[in-house]
Write a protein that holds these residues in place. Structure first.
Motif, PDB file in Angstrom:
ATOM      1  N   UNK A 291      61.244  12.260  -9.326  1.00 26.65           N
ATOM      2  CA  UNK A 291      62.492  11.812  -8.690  1.00 26.65           C
ATOM      3  C   UNK A 291      62.253  10.534  -7.893  1.00 26.65           C
ATOM      4  N   UNK A 292      61.129  10.469  -7.184  1.00 26.33           N
ATOM      5  CA  UNK A 292      60.822   9.260  -6.403  1.00 26.33           C
ATOM      6  C   UNK A 292      60.585   8.076  -7.342  1.00 26.33           C
ATOM      7  N   UNK A 293      59.828   8.295  -8.410  1.00 25.56           N
ATOM      8  CA  UNK A 293      59.548   7.216  -9.370  1.00 25.56           C
ATOM      9  C   UNK A 293      60.854   6.730 -10.019  1.00 25.56           C
ATOM     10  N   UNK A 294      61.766   7.659 -10.300  1.00 23.70           N
ATOM     11  CA  UNK A 294      63.045   7.277 -10.897  1.00 23.70           C
ATOM     12  C   UNK A 294      63.847   6.402  -9.925  1.00 23.70           C
ATOM     13  N   UNK A 295      63.852   6.784  -8.673  1.00 21.94           N
ATOM     14  CA  UNK A 295      64.516   5.976  -7.636  1.00 21.94           C
ATOM     15  C   UNK A 295      63.933   4.570  -7.599  1.00 21.94           C
ATOM     16  N   UNK A 296      62.603   4.489  -7.631  1.00 21.65           N
ATOM     17  CA  UNK A 296      61.921   3.201  -7.562  1.00 21.65           C
ATOM     18  C   UNK A 296      62.289   2.285  -8.717  1.00 21.65           C
ATOM     19  N   UNK A 297      62.489   2.913  -9.879  1.00 21.62           N
ATOM     20  CA  UNK A 297      62.804   2.139 -11.079  1.00 21.62           C
ATOM     21  C   UNK A 297      64.303   1.937 -11.228  1.00 21.62           C
ATOM     22  N   UNK A 298      65.067   2.404 -10.230  1.00 20.59           N
ATOM     23  CA  UNK A 298      66.517   2.227 -10.297  1.00 20.59           C
ATOM     24  C   UNK A 298      67.167   3.118 -11.336  1.00 20.59           C
ATOM     25  N   UNK A 299      66.492   4.217 -11.709  1.00 23.53           N
ATOM     26  CA  UNK A 299      67.081   5.153 -12.672  1.00 23.53           C
ATOM     27  C   UNK A 299      67.977   6.142 -11.926  1.00 23.53           C
ATOM     28  N   UNK A 300      69.062   6.578 -12.534  1.00 24.08           N
ATOM     29  CA  UNK A 300      70.007   7.474 -11.830  1.00 24.08           C
ATOM     30  C   UNK A 300      69.429   8.884 -11.630  1.00 24.08           C
TER      31      UNK A 300
END
Lengths: 228, 228, 228, 228
Positions: free
Chosen positions: C219-228
C-alpha cells in the motif's frame, strides 16, 4: 599446451584464504547483497601467475571451489577447465584489470550502479562520468594506482561510464580506453548493466566495491528526495 | 611504558560477553544492517579501566578478537596493539563518550543517518538539530545521563548535528561541544558522514543505535511520502 | 499466592514447539524483519492455562527461554517471573486478545504499519480504518472469529486504527473497544506506533502478521508510485 | 487407484538434489526474498513421471520433505498425500507448465511483480504486456522453448499479464491462453497477485525467477525516479 581438466589440486585447499575458497565465499556474500542475481556477475582473483575465475551461468551462491577455472596469467591458457561449465565472458575484462596491477576484480549487476548510469545519462548526457564529493564513504576509495592513501572527504570521486554492448567480451576495448583515460580509477560503470571494480588485493576489491555501492545507493536516495 | 604487543590474554576469552568477543559479534550484525559497509564505522567498549577498540580499515564482519586494540583508560596508553593493524581514527571520539560515562560507543555510516543530516540542512539550515516527536520508538532513548527512565511518547527527541571534517579525529572538538551543549543526548550526527551513539552499557548503546536508525529511516520515508 | 521465581520447568524444554522456545525463534525472525528493533515489540503465546510472555526492554533476537514470564490465565498471577527482568507493558493487551480466543498475539513496530497509519490519517482523518481490496495476499487473513475460511480476493480487508497513548498499558481500553467495534478483525493498528496481530494458533498469528505487513508495504509503495 | 498416504520413500532422501529436498531449500530462500510471505506462493518440480508439490497454507520456510505431495504426471493421481495438509491450489497451473516442457515451476507473490502489473495497467491498459529492453539482466532469460540460447541485450523481453480471479485454480484457463499467445515466454504475471515462472530445470526456473524479479524491481525504481 594440454589443458589439464582434472587439475584439482589447483582449487582444493583447506585454507579459507585460498583463491578458490575466497571466490565462493565472496559470491555467497554478493548474492545476499543482490549483486549477482540469477547467474549474473562474476569474480576473479589473481594469485601469482594463476588467475582464478568463477564460471559463467551458474548460481553464484552455490558455487564450489571445483567449479573454478584457472588460467595461466602469462600465456592466457587454461590450466583448469571444468568440462561441464562455460568460462566467464568477463574473462578479458578481468585480465584488463590484472594488466593494470589488480589482484582481484569483481563484476556486479547492482541495481544502484545501473540506476546511477541512467540518472547521469538523463541529467548530463552519455559522455559524463558519475561524480560525487563530500560524502564520508569516498574515503573508502584509494587515490589511484601508485599513489599513497585514499581519497579525502573534499576530493571528488569520479567513475567513468561506458556504453553496454551486445556481448560482454565486446566491452573490453571501451573498458581499456576508460582505464587509460582515467588512470586513477578502480572501477568502471557499464550503462544499463552494472560495474567492474578491482583492487590491489581481494580485501581491497571487495571493500571498494561495497563503498561504491553505498555511494551509488546514497546518490539515488538523494535524487529521490530532491537533494542536490 | 612499553606496549605489550602480544598481550593476547586481554582479548582471548571463551566468554561470549567478553568485550573483544562482543565487538566482533556487534560488527557482524552491523555489517548486515549496512552500517559498516566497506571498512567504515567502528565500535569501542569500556570495561573497567580497559578500552577495547576495533581496528581501522578492516572488514568489520570478519574481525577476530585478536584484531582488537586495548587502551588503558587512565593514561591513554595502548596495552595491546596488533602490529599489522592501524588504530581507529575514532579513538578520541570514543574517549569523549567514555569521559561522559558511556560503557560503549558505536560509530556507523548508516545511510538513514546521512540522509537526515541532509534533509535537516536543506529545510532548517546548518545550525539545526534533528528533531522528532510522537513516534513510539522515541521511548527507546533514555532521558539523559543521571536522569531516570526513557523519553516519553510526547517528549521531543533532539540529536545535534556537527559538520564533517577532512580527518575523523578533527571531529573531536565539535563532538565535545555538541555533548556540552546537549548534555542529555546519547548521540551526535555528523553531516554527510554518519552518527556516533553511546550508552551506559553495550546493550544500551546497541539498542539505542537501532532505535535511532529506525527513527531516521521513518523520518526519511515520511518525507518521501510528503508526510509532515 | 507465592510467585515461584525459579519455576524453570515451565520454560525448559527440548521440544522446539514449546511456547518458550517458539517465542525465542519468532523474535529472532522478527528482528531480521525489522519489527522489533531496539527492544521494541513483543510476543505472547497462550498454551492451555499458561500465558508465556517475552520480557520488556531486552534485545529480542538474543532472548532465551529462561527470560520468559509465565502467567496463569485464570487468575492473572505470575507463575514465573525472572527477577532481573521487567514484565512486558503489552501484557494487558495480549490478555485482551486471549480473552477473544487467540492462541498467540504479536506486537510489532513495523515501519510499514506506522506509515499506513499516517497515510490514512492524512487522507481520510483520524476516524478512518485502513482498508484495501483486490490484492491476492488478503486471502492470508481469516474472515473472522467463528467464521470458516479466509477473506476472498473480492472482499475488503479493514484494520481499525487506535490513537497512541503515553503508556502502552493505556492502550488496552481503546484496543478492546476496537475489538468490539470490529469483531471480525485479527489486528489493530496503533497510530505512530505499530500493530497488534493475533491468531488462533502461533502459526496463524505469525503468518497473518506477515501477510498484513506485506499488504501495508504494498500500500505504501502504491502511494509512492501514485497508484490508486 | 489407492493413494498411498505413507509413501514416504518418495520424499525421503539424503541427496540434497532430490526434488523433495530442493523444494524445501528453494522455499527457505524465497522466504528471505519476501516472495512467499505468510503462506503465499508455491513451488513444484517434475522429475520423470513424478510431480512434487509444496502443500498449501504452510509456512514455506519451515517445510519438510515429508510435507510434499507427489502426483503421477500421467494419470494426475496423487501417489503421496500428507493427511494433515491441503494440496496446493496452484497444482493445475504447475501442470500447465509441465505440459509445455517445464521441469520446475515457481509461483511467488513478489511485490515487484505486483507493482509492475499495476504500473502497466495504469500506463498502457489491461491488455498490455510488461515489456522492457536494453537492460543487461534480460540476458538471464531464454529465447523460448526449443530455441537455442538466451535473449540478447537488444531484444525485447515481454511478459504477458493475466487478470486475477477469486480462486487460484480459475487462473488455469487464462494462464494456458497466455502461454499459447506467447509461446516463447517462461513466465506469466497475474495482476494484483504475483507471477508464475517456469524453466527447463530447477536451476533455470530459479535463476529466471530471480532475473525477472531483478528486472521488475529495476523497472519500478526507474518509474519512481522518472526515468523512461
Amino acid at each position: 599446451m594440454a589443458v589439464r581438466e582434472d587439475a584439482d589440486q589447483l582449487v582444493r585447499s583447506t585454507d579459507s584464504q585460498h583463491p578458490a575458497n575466497l571466490i565462493c565465499e565472496l559470491c555467497r556474500k554478493f548474492y545476499t547483497l543482490g549483486w549477482v542475481t540469477g547467474t549474473g556477475g562474476g569474480t576473479s582473483i589473481r594469485h601469482n601467475d594463476h588467475i582464478f575465475i568463477a564460471p559463467s551461468g551458474v548460481q553464484k551462491e552455490l558455487m564450489q571451489p571445483t567449479d573454478m577455472f584457472v588460467m595461466d596469467y602469462n600465456n592466457r591458457q587454461y590450466l583448469r577447465k571444468p568440462t561441464t561449465l562455460k568460462p566467464s565472458a568477463c574473462t578479458p575484462l578481468f585480465l584488463a584489470a590484472f594488466d593494470r596491477g589488480a589482484g582481484c576484480c569483481i563484476h556486479t549487476h547492482s541495481q544502484w550502479a545501473v540506476l546511477v548510469t541512467l540518472l547521469v545519462e538523463r541529467d548530463f548526457g552519455t559522455k559524463a562520468c558519475f561524480e560525487i564529493e563530500r560524502i564520508e564513504q569516498i574515503k573508502g576509495i584509494p587515490k589511484g594506482r601508485g599513489k599513497a592513501g585514499n581519497l579525502g572527504y573534499h576530493d571528488s570521486l569520479r567513475i567513468p561510464i561506458i556504453e553496454n554492448t551486445a556481448h560482454e567480451e565486446d566491452l573490453t576495448e571501451s573498458l581499456e580506453k576508460a582505464m587509460e583515460a582515467h588512470p586513477d580509477t578502480y572501477a568502471v560503470l557499464v550503462r544499463r548493466h552494472g560495474i567492474y571494480v578491482w583492487g590491489d588485493s581481494v580485501q581491497k576489491a571487495k571493500t571498494q566495491c561495497e563503498s561504491l555501492d553505498y555511494i551509488f545507493q546514497l546518490a539515488v536516495e538523494m535524487k529521490r528526495l530532491g537533494l542536490p
